[in-house]
Design a protein around this motif. Structure first.
Motif, PDB file in Angstrom:
ATOM      1  N   ASP A  56      -4.527  11.693  -4.748  1.00 48.30           N
ATOM      2  CA  ASP A  56      -3.850  11.382  -3.491  1.00 48.30           C
ATOM      3  C   ASP A  56      -4.670  10.326  -2.752  1.00 48.30           C
ATOM      4  O   ASP A  56      -5.861  10.533  -2.484  1.00 48.30           O
ATOM      5  CB  ASP A  56      -3.705  12.645  -2.639  1.00 48.30           C
ATOM      6  CG  ASP A  56      -2.905  12.397  -1.371  1.00 48.30           C
ATOM      7  OD1 ASP A  56      -2.118  11.437  -1.356  1.00 48.30           O
ATOM      8  OD2 ASP A  56      -3.099  13.144  -0.399  1.00 48.30           O
ATOM      9  N   LEU A  57      -4.052   9.217  -2.432  1.00 47.71           N
ATOM     10  CA  LEU A  57      -4.722   8.105  -1.756  1.00 47.71           C
ATOM     11  C   LEU A  57      -4.023   7.852  -0.419  1.00 47.71           C
ATOM     12  O   LEU A  57      -3.191   6.947  -0.290  1.00 47.71           O
ATOM     13  CB  LEU A  57      -4.677   6.854  -2.641  1.00 47.71           C
ATOM     14  CG  LEU A  57      -5.321   7.009  -4.030  1.00 47.71           C
ATOM     15  CD1 LEU A  57      -5.017   5.795  -4.893  1.00 47.71           C
ATOM     16  CD2 LEU A  57      -6.824   7.203  -3.899  1.00 47.71           C
ATOM     17  N   PRO A  58      -4.341   8.632   0.595  1.00 49.32           N
ATOM     18  CA  PRO A  58      -3.558   8.632   1.840  1.00 49.32           C
ATOM     19  C   PRO A  58      -3.718   7.380   2.698  1.00 49.32           C
ATOM     20  O   PRO A  58      -2.879   7.145   3.575  1.00 49.32           O
ATOM     21  CB  PRO A  58      -4.081   9.872   2.578  1.00 49.32           C
ATOM     22  CG  PRO A  58      -5.474  10.050   2.051  1.00 49.32           C
ATOM     23  CD  PRO A  58      -5.412   9.638   0.626  1.00 49.32           C
ATOM     24  N   ASP A  59      -4.762   6.589   2.459  1.00 49.15           N
ATOM     25  CA  ASP A  59      -4.996   5.393   3.275  1.00 49.15           C
ATOM     26  C   ASP A  59      -5.002   4.117   2.442  1.00 49.15           C
ATOM     27  O   ASP A  59      -5.526   3.094   2.864  1.00 49.15           O
ATOM     28  CB  ASP A  59      -6.341   5.509   3.999  1.00 49.15           C
ATOM     29  CG  ASP A  59      -6.405   6.729   4.894  1.00 49.15           C
ATOM     30  OD1 ASP A  59      -5.552   6.844   5.785  1.00 49.15           O
ATOM     31  OD2 ASP A  59      -7.305   7.557   4.684  1.00 49.15           O
ATOM     32  N   HIS A  60      -4.412   4.184   1.273  1.00 52.47           N
ATOM     33  CA  HIS A  60      -4.570   3.106   0.307  1.00 52.47           C
ATOM     34  C   HIS A  60      -3.272   2.383  -0.007  1.00 52.47           C
ATOM     35  O   HIS A  60      -2.178   2.933   0.106  1.00 52.47           O
ATOM     36  CB  HIS A  60      -5.112   3.660  -1.022  1.00 52.47           C
ATOM     37  CG  HIS A  60      -6.475   4.245  -0.942  1.00 52.47           C
ATOM     38  ND1 HIS A  60      -6.777   5.332  -0.169  1.00 52.47           N
ATOM     39  CD2 HIS A  60      -7.635   3.897  -1.562  1.00 52.47           C
ATOM     40  CE1 HIS A  60      -8.064   5.650  -0.311  1.00 52.47           C
ATOM     41  NE2 HIS A  60      -8.598   4.793  -1.153  1.00 52.47           N
ATOM     42  N   VAL A  61      -3.460   1.147  -0.453  1.00 50.37           N
ATOM     43  CA  VAL A  61      -2.407   0.391  -1.126  1.00 50.37           C
ATOM     44  C   VAL A  61      -2.583   0.593  -2.627  1.00 50.37           C
ATOM     45  O   VAL A  61      -3.699   0.482  -3.148  1.00 50.37           O
ATOM     46  CB  VAL A  61      -2.504  -1.111  -0.797  1.00 50.37           C
ATOM     47  CG1 VAL A  61      -1.714  -1.947  -1.795  1.00 50.37           C
ATOM     48  CG2 VAL A  61      -2.023  -1.393   0.614  1.00 50.37           C
ATOM     49  N   LEU A  62      -1.511   0.880  -3.314  1.00 53.82           N
ATOM     50  CA  LEU A  62      -1.480   0.904  -4.770  1.00 53.82           C
ATOM     51  C   LEU A  62      -0.631  -0.290  -5.208  1.00 53.82           C
ATOM     52  O   LEU A  62       0.477  -0.490  -4.698  1.00 53.82           O
ATOM     53  CB  LEU A  62      -0.860   2.212  -5.257  1.00 53.82           C
ATOM     54  CG  LEU A  62      -0.995   2.571  -6.733  1.00 53.82           C
ATOM     55  CD1 LEU A  62      -2.462   2.743  -7.126  1.00 53.82           C
ATOM     56  CD2 LEU A  62      -0.211   3.849  -7.036  1.00 53.82           C
ATOM     57  N   MET A  63      -1.156  -1.092  -6.120  1.00 55.96           N
ATOM     58  CA  MET A  63      -0.472  -2.331  -6.495  1.00 55.96           C
ATOM     59  C   MET A  63      -0.861  -2.739  -7.914  1.00 55.96           C
ATOM     60  O   MET A  63      -1.759  -2.133  -8.510  1.00 55.96           O
ATOM     61  CB  MET A  63      -0.821  -3.446  -5.498  1.00 55.96           C
ATOM     62  CG  MET A  63      -2.292  -3.805  -5.436  1.00 55.96           C
ATOM     63  SD  MET A  63      -2.618  -5.202  -4.320  1.00 55.96           S
ATOM     64  CE  MET A  63      -2.119  -6.583  -5.363  1.00 55.96           C
ATOM     65  N   PRO A  64      -0.204  -3.756  -8.467  1.00 55.67           N
ATOM     66  CA  PRO A  64      -0.588  -4.194  -9.813  1.00 55.67           C
ATOM     67  C   PRO A  64      -2.013  -4.729  -9.833  1.00 55.67           C
ATOM     68  O   PRO A  64      -2.508  -5.280  -8.847  1.00 55.67           O
ATOM     69  CB  PRO A  64       0.408  -5.318 -10.118  1.00 55.67           C
ATOM     70  CG  PRO A  64       1.485  -5.203  -9.106  1.00 55.67           C
ATOM     71  CD  PRO A  64       0.895  -4.553  -7.914  1.00 55.67           C
ATOM     72  N   GLY A  65      -2.661  -4.580 -10.997  1.00 52.90           N
ATOM     73  CA  GLY A  65      -3.974  -5.181 -11.166  1.00 52.90           C
ATOM     74  C   GLY A  65      -3.884  -6.695 -11.101  1.00 52.90           C
ATOM     75  O   GLY A  65      -2.847  -7.303 -11.400  1.00 52.90           O
TER      76      GLY A  65
END
Length: 439
Positions: A56-65
């Motif tokens: 769980d990454l509550p403060d994060h952006v998840l995006m392509p490498g």
């Protein structure tokens, strides 16, 4: 949705898909299976799915490498050796002599591993490289877990690696044969530049690339002197010469492309040529400002590269992405040129498109490989977060990249490298520094 058990489920405050410019999924999750993105769904719904691992990454952006579309990884061991020089002075009087004394298989392997550790720290998952001792680069790619394009450099003059153009080609192809079938390693043909490669060699490269279905990676129109000297020597500018030799095609990744006129931009677009834009290197070597906005408007796949650490001096794709956007604006005196979403596309999907792997990576989409990065926006430097796309380009730094995955495999978690040992990388770098200083 059919019931299934997933390898991992990653939920994040924001997901930047890059499938559509500006698209942000809030409070969503990715389900990963067999190294691929199997599902994208609201985080609340993902709670009901079975998984071996949850993050769980509550403060994060998840995006392509990030896709580094042009680099010379082993040259990281020459970082800072000869700064503030003009390109040809830098090459002929400093870099090439140092390479002549030190570049061998172990230099390339150690330098590439150092570079890959740095790139993973900064969120790079794919490197399109160009150098010598290609098997060493491929081994480093396998050790790091990065998606690695190994460019087999081709020159007319001798180096430690080969004696002439035919020797470079023969050795590169022999090394390629050792890694056929490795999913994350792809060999390319890398004639250095129009000013170091003959017409006959370019013709051989084109024929071989077509026979073996290989990409071509080449420095083109990097400096004004290169263009002017080509007119004096060949009676035409480099791109026109390369057109006559059959070099212009979707196989070609043209590094730099700084000094282009409108007709040349149209020519590159017509033939499907891709461009690797290297803003920091172009600025540091005073090569100029590439017409990136015009290239993008023409439909050219413009990606972003770091170039080598000897001419940058860091392999920081987030910094390059910011520079690409800013330099495009000041170059046109138009603040709407290359907005943040377009810059992210350049650093991800455009690079993947240039390398012919857009069906595998470069965006967050069901069915694509899980080449992903997470960026923590909870830091003071990124507060408040109104627009995560803007923050990734203009505010965040590589030190905020917290996690990196390639095909679902963690290369970094919580800022700690998982496939490489940082202490060993530093020790090897210090050893090479001592060797180089000892002359």
């Amino acid at each position: 949705m059919p019931q299934s058990r997933y390898e991992k489920i990653i939920s994040a405050r924001w997901i930047i898909t890059v499938e559509t410019d500006g698209e942000i999924l809030e409070n969503h999750a990715l389900a990963i299976k067999d190294g691929r993105i199997a599902a994208i769904l609201p985080a609340a719904d993902a709670a009901a799915l079975e998984a071996d691992e949850r993050l769980d990454l509550p403060d994060h952006v998840l995006m392509p490498g990030l896709v580094n579309l042009h680099g010379h990884s082993a040259m990281t061991l020459l970082r800072g050796l000869a700064d503030d020089k003009a390109l040809m002075d830098w090459l002929q009087n400093h870099i090439w002599p140092a390479e002549g004394k030190h570049v061998r298989d172990d230099f390339v392997f150690d330098g590439a591993l150092l570079a890959m550790g740095e790139m993973i720290h900064g969120g790079t998952t794919t490197i399109n490289d160009m150098y010598f001792y290609n098997a060493a680069m491929a081994r480093a790619g396998l050790a790091s877990g990065m998606r690695t394009f190994v460019g087999c450099s081709i020159l007319e003059f001798p180096t430690n690696y080969a004696t002439n153009a035919d020797d470079y080609i023969a050795k590169g192809m022999a090394e390629r044969s050792q890694f056929l079938g490795e999913e994350l390693v792809t060999f390319t043909l890398a004639p250095h530049a129009p000013y170091t490669v003959s017409d006959d060699t370019f013709r051989k490269v084109v024929t071989l690339a077509e026979q073996e279905d290989m990409l071509i990676h080449c420095h083109i129109h990097e400096t004004a002197d290169e263009v002017n000297n080509s007119v004096k020597e060949h009676g035409q500018r480099p791109l026109a010469r390369l057109q006559q030799l059959g070099m212009l095609s979707p196989r070609l990744v043209a590094a730099h492309m700084v000094h282009l006129n409108d007709a040349e931009i149209e020519l590159a677009a017509k033939y499907g040529v891709s461009t690797a834009h290297n803003p920091a290197s172009n600025m540091k070597l005073a090569s100029g400002i590439a017409p990136i906005g015009k290239m993008l408007d023409a439909g050219i796949a413009v990606g972003i590269g770091t170039d080598g650490a000897a001419s940058n001096n860091k392999l920081d794709m987030l910094a390059e992405t910011r520079l690409a956007a800013l330099l495009a604006k000041v170059g046109t005196l138009d603040p709407t040129t290359v907005p943040a979403a377009a810059a992210i596309r350049m650093a991800t999907l455009n690079g993947a498109r240039a390398l012919g792997i857009a069906e595998k990576t470069g965006s967050v989409k069901v069915g694509k490989d899980a080449d992903l990065i997470a960026i923590d926006l909870s830091e003071l430097e990124t507060a408040p977060a109104f627009d995560p796309i803007s923050h990734v380009v203009y505010a965040a730094g590589r030190e905020q990249v917290s996690h990196v995955w390639v095909k679902g495999r963690a290369l970094m978690a919580g800022r700690k490298l998982k496939t490489l040992d940082e202490a060993t990388l530093k020790a090897r770098a210090d050893d090479w520094r001592n060797r180089i200083l000892a002359k």
